[in-house]
Design a protein around this motif. Structure first.
Motif, PDB file in Angstrom:
ATOM      1  N   SER A   3       3.784   5.735  13.115  1.00  0.00           N
ATOM      2  CA  SER A   3       3.001   4.688  13.233  1.00  0.00           C
ATOM      3  C   SER A   3       3.055   4.016  14.108  1.00  0.00           C
ATOM      4  O   SER A   3       4.253   3.369  13.895  1.00  0.00           O
ATOM      5  CB  SER A   3       3.135   4.632  11.441  1.00  0.00           C
ATOM      6  OG  SER A   3       2.802   3.523  11.058  1.00  0.00           O
ATOM      7  N   ARG A   8       4.839   0.415   1.586  1.00  0.00           N
ATOM      8  CA  ARG A   8       4.951  -0.051   1.688  1.00  0.00           C
ATOM      9  C   ARG A   8       5.546  -1.131   0.755  1.00  0.00           C
ATOM     10  O   ARG A   8       4.480  -1.898  -0.179  1.00  0.00           O
ATOM     11  CB  ARG A   8       4.070  -0.392   3.389  1.00  0.00           C
ATOM     12  CG  ARG A   8       3.914  -0.398   4.006  1.00  0.00           C
ATOM     13  CD  ARG A   8       3.402  -0.232   5.282  1.00  0.00           C
ATOM     14  NE  ARG A   8       2.463  -0.670   4.568  1.00  0.00           N
ATOM     15  CZ  ARG A   8       1.192  -1.708   5.304  1.00  0.00           C
ATOM     16  NH1 ARG A   8       2.754  -3.037   6.119  1.00  0.00           N
ATOM     17  NH2 ARG A   8       0.558  -2.347   4.669  1.00  0.00           N
ATOM     18  N   LYS A  37       1.446   2.121   7.614  1.00  0.00           N
ATOM     19  CA  LYS A  37      -0.357   2.044   7.468  1.00  0.00           C
ATOM     20  C   LYS A  37      -0.886   3.862   8.132  1.00  0.00           C
ATOM     21  O   LYS A  37      -1.650   4.431   6.612  1.00  0.00           O
ATOM     22  CB  LYS A  37      -1.034   2.073   7.752  1.00  0.00           C
ATOM     23  CG  LYS A  37      -1.070   0.184   7.525  1.00  0.00           C
ATOM     24  CD  LYS A  37      -1.521  -1.257   7.367  1.00  0.00           C
ATOM     25  CE  LYS A  37      -1.035  -2.189   7.310  1.00  0.00           C
ATOM     26  NZ  LYS A  37      -2.273  -3.890   7.823  1.00  0.00           N
ATOM     27  N   THR A  38      -1.209   4.309   8.675  1.00  0.00           N
ATOM     28  CA  THR A  38      -1.114   5.726   9.407  1.00  0.00           C
ATOM     29  C   THR A  38      -0.039   6.099  10.538  1.00  0.00           C
ATOM     30  O   THR A  38      -0.042   5.676  10.539  1.00  0.00           O
ATOM     31  CB  THR A  38      -2.873   4.921  10.223  1.00  0.00           C
ATOM     32  OG1 THR A  38      -2.031   5.081  11.424  1.00  0.00           O
ATOM     33  CG2 THR A  38      -3.787   4.721   9.460  1.00  0.00           C
ATOM     34  N   ASP A  56       0.833  -1.566  -0.168  1.00  0.00           N
ATOM     35  CA  ASP A  56       0.536  -0.268  -0.836  1.00  0.00           C
ATOM     36  C   ASP A  56       0.699   1.178  -0.016  1.00  0.00           C
ATOM     37  O   ASP A  56       2.017   1.498   0.439  1.00  0.00           O
ATOM     38  CB  ASP A  56      -0.622  -0.094   1.208  1.00  0.00           C
ATOM     39  CG  ASP A  56      -0.512   0.260   2.487  1.00  0.00           C
ATOM     40  OD1 ASP A  56       0.673   1.041   3.104  1.00  0.00           O
ATOM     41  OD2 ASP A  56      -0.486  -0.888   2.733  1.00  0.00           O
TER      42      ASP A  56
END
Length: 377
Positions: A59, A364, A64-65, A7
């Motif tokens: 993170s 990633r 991811k966030t 992602d």
């Protein structure tokens, strides 16, 4: 062996450009664990602006966030200084070591690219970046500008290694010449001693810069370098060099065939290197990643994976970029950073400009052998 993007997304972007001029540059990653990752970046109104500060992001889900946490501050005088060039390392005892540049704000805004020596500041944290302590370091220097293009590396013997670049003729009309040299510290960065110029510094035709240093699993150091003819007008393929375990002996840089300027390596073990790099030439510019399975001797240059497609948006306002360092006004992406987060997992970061907003992004990636994990059911 292949790479797949799991992602990708934004680490930080100014969501209110109508109210403030804010650009995010030079993101740098460090993995505390497979899940917890910190990112440091310069946020200011422009690349060289005097309002630039180093911000910390965290993170807890492998990238991811992201949560914007804090500005890394030195002392009460920070209001009169601007910051740049963050590079962070996690040492064997769990201490975070963040190296940054600090420069006192001028009384008048400069419109030329005179390059002055900048303070080098080390921040350390023993609690995963929740609290920091800083101190200024003195680097042995001569008459030329000294840059620290990469992170501090803790050697297997406990010493700290720091690579530097000496930029000759940055403030005159003579051809630029860049020479690399190494420093060692035995007191955790308080004092440094030179271990001499790298063999590449004595090349009479080529110069090497923007070198990003990666500690290999076996303790040696590997680095991809932007290679140019002396003077900086002609780019060459990126070159690779590797040190011994004490960072005192280096092989001569070898061409890789990678059409890169800035880049970063990750060592995945068993001779497998992954390289993330900026590709600014040809018909498909962008940020790309590729693999070597023989410690960087050969590379799969025929089929790189693109993590940021910059076709049609590689320059800002012009068709071709001017000479360095004025080129920073016009390039639209840069400073790729790559770290390993797991046995086969990596995360990349870079800055880029899209729709007039310069921001920091991530991707990633997963290293695998065929077939793709997505195709295994």
């Amino acid at each position: 062996m292949k790479l797949e993007i799991l992602d990708s997304g934004i680490i930080y972007k100014n969501i209110n450009p109508g109210f403030k001029a804010e650009s995010a540059y030079l993101p740098n990653l460090v993995a505390i664990s497979e899940n917890e990752i910190l990112c440091f970046m310069r946020i200011g109104s422009a690349f060289f602006s005097t309002d630039g500060k180093i911000w910390q992001f965290r993170s807890l889900d492998s990238g991811k966030t992201w949560v914007q946490e804090k500005i890394i501050v030195f002392d009460g005088s920070d209001i009169d200084y601007h910051y740049s060039s963050p590079h962070c390392t996690l040492t064997s005892n769990g201490e975070l070591v963040l190296l940054v540049h600090r420069e006192k704000n001028p009384t008048e805004v400069a419109e030329t690219y005179m390059v002055d020596q900048k303070q080098k500041i080390i921040f350390t944290s023993t609690d995963k970046g929740h609290n920091w302590k800083g101190y200024q370091i003195d680097i042995p220097a001569g008459e030329h500008y000294i840059d620290t293009p990469s992170n501090i590396i803790e050697l297997n013997n406990g010493s700290w290694f720091l690579a530097c670049e000496e930029w000759e003729n940055m403030n005159n009309d003579l051809p630029i010449h860049i020479k690399g040299f190494g420093l060692l510290s035995k007191d955790r960065g308080k004092t440094w001693e030179s271990v001499g110029y790298f063999p590449s510094s004595f090349d009479n035709e080529k110069m090497f810069s923007h070198s990003r240093y990666t500690k290999m699993i076996d303790g040696r150091i590997a680095v991809l370098q932007w290679a140019q003819k002396i003077g900086g007008q002609n780019d060459l393929d990126a070159h690779i060099t590797i040190s011994d375990i004490d960072a005192k002996e280096w092989i001569l840089p070898k061409a890789t065939g990678i059409p890169a300027q800035t880049s970063w390596l990750a060592d995945m073990g068993n001779g497998v290197f992954v390289a993330l790099y900026t590709h600014r030439t040809g018909f498909t510019p962008g940020i790309k990643v590729l693999i070597s399975t023989d410690f960087g001797d050969t590379w799969d240059n025929e089929d790189p994976l693109t993590v940021w497609d910059s076709v049609g948006q590689e320059f800002l306002g012009v068709n071709n970029i001017p000479d360095y360092p004025k080129s920073h006004d016009n390039i639209a992406f840069g400073k790729p950073n790559l770290i390993r987060t797991g046995k086969k997992d990596l995360i990349a970061s870079w800055w880029c400009t899209q729709a007039c907003i310069t921001h920091a992004r991530y991707a990633r990636c997963l290293l695998y052998t065929s077939p793709s994990p997505r195709d295994r059911g």
